[in-house]
Scaffold this active site. Sequence first.
Site, PDB file in Angstrom:
ATOM      1  N   GLY A 286      19.700  39.476  13.812  1.00 42.60           N
ATOM      2  CA  GLY A 286      20.180  39.412  15.185  1.00 42.60           C
ATOM      3  C   GLY A 286      21.514  38.723  15.247  1.00 42.60           C
ATOM      4  O   GLY A 286      22.143  38.428  14.221  1.00 42.60           O
TER       5      GLY A 286
ATOM      6  N   LYS B 184      14.235  32.067   8.167  1.00 41.42           N
ATOM      7  CA  LYS B 184      15.263  32.383   9.162  1.00 41.42           C
ATOM      8  C   LYS B 184      16.537  31.650   8.766  1.00 41.42           C
ATOM      9  O   LYS B 184      16.551  30.425   8.638  1.00 41.42           O
ATOM     10  CB  LYS B 184      14.825  31.991  10.570  1.00 41.42           C
ATOM     11  CG  LYS B 184      15.847  32.394  11.650  1.00 41.42           C
ATOM     12  CD  LYS B 184      15.308  32.116  13.035  1.00 41.42           C
ATOM     13  CE  LYS B 184      14.248  33.126  13.440  1.00 41.42           C
ATOM     14  NZ  LYS B 184      14.823  34.449  13.768  1.00 41.42           N
TER      15      LYS B 184
ATOM     16  N   ASP C 232      15.755  31.442  25.489  1.00 42.56           N
ATOM     17  CA  ASP C 232      16.108  32.793  25.043  1.00 42.56           C
ATOM     18  C   ASP C 232      14.880  33.697  24.994  1.00 42.56           C
ATOM     19  O   ASP C 232      14.657  34.411  24.018  1.00 42.56           O
ATOM     20  CB  ASP C 232      16.778  32.722  23.671  1.00 42.56           C
ATOM     21  CG  ASP C 232      17.528  34.000  23.309  1.00 42.56           C
ATOM     22  OD1 ASP C 232      17.974  34.709  24.233  1.00 42.56           O
ATOM     23  OD2 ASP C 232      17.676  34.287  22.104  1.00 42.56           O
TER      24      ASP C 232
ATOM     25  N   MET D  88      22.119  35.729  16.127  1.00 38.69           N
ATOM     26  CA  MET D  88      22.080  34.307  15.790  1.00 38.69           C
ATOM     27  C   MET D  88      21.568  34.030  14.384  1.00 38.69           C
ATOM     28  O   MET D  88      21.842  32.959  13.832  1.00 38.69           O
ATOM     29  CB  MET D  88      21.195  33.560  16.793  1.00 38.69           C
ATOM     30  CG  MET D  88      21.695  33.639  18.226  1.00 38.69           C
ATOM     31  SD  MET D  88      20.597  32.765  19.350  1.00 38.69           S
ATOM     32  CE  MET D  88      21.352  33.187  20.933  1.00 38.69           C
TER      33      MET D  88
END
Length: 326
Positions: free
Chosen positions: A6, A26, A120, A8
């Site tokens: 994504g 991540k 978010d 971010m």
Amino acid sequence: ARLGRGGMASVYAATDLTLDRSVALKIPSWHADDEPRAAERFRREARAAAALHHPNIVTVFDVAEHDGVTVLVMQRVDGPTLASRIGERGPLPVPEAADVAAQICDALAAAHAAGIVHRDVKPSNVLFAADGVVKLSDFGIARAAEASLTMTSVHGSVGYIAPEQARGERPDPRSDLYALGCTLFEMLTGHRPFTGDTIAAVLSQHLHEPAPEVHSVRPEIPDALDALVTRLLAKDPGERPPNAEDVSTRLRQIADGGTAWAMAGGTRAFVPTRTEPVAAIPPPDSASSLPGAHPPRRLPAVLIAAPLALAALPSLLVGALAPTAA
């Protein structure tokens, strides 16, 4: 193997060799040396998220750093995202949409009780576990990214941003409820409440245009659900529902009408009583965290050998973690 990417961060599949379990890594899109504020905020937010333990929240196991690369080690959820489910099936049946939204509310209620605002909430951050339980992910990622904001990261979330966030004000739990309203609207209609050709156009609608009623595009929606979505999308935070628990209760009252349920993983998972898709509906024309930072844990070296990971993260070393087969 890379599971997703994504604006971010990117997510990779891996195995925790110490505990012999599948995990997800991540990796934020920024580098600690280039964006020290973002990296420090990310570590702080990740530790806050790691304190959250709830069936509807993706568990954070650890946060570590090596050579300026920050790694978030978290529970791996192999099911689809809500975004992909809407993309494949279009609008969801009312009981299913209401149940998914109620489970998101349960996750938000737990986070808000701990003083954490998600910031978010959107379909791509909602995952489905193999047993059908909804999992909300990426707590704290958005706040960390505020220190390294790019148009790419903004674009992915602009469809769900609360008016107060668009004005640069500090978000609170009611900001998450607005994003939930946008997500629920999309579940019911197949598209976001506000669309446009540019980020500025969409932000302007969040700020100034009244949200369309779900009834206007899907007349069979129950009045109670239409009214709830309208309240969630109120421009003034004070006009939104008081908290996530209240919204969850209302949604379950709607979802329980004629819906089959199953117990799974300590929470209720939706079992649809119908399998036929809902006809796609075209879109309209119009366009927190815990205090205190700690030094990052440096891990003993075991090289991540996945080709995709190497291409994206040269020289990254992560202890006791090895990639799964691509």
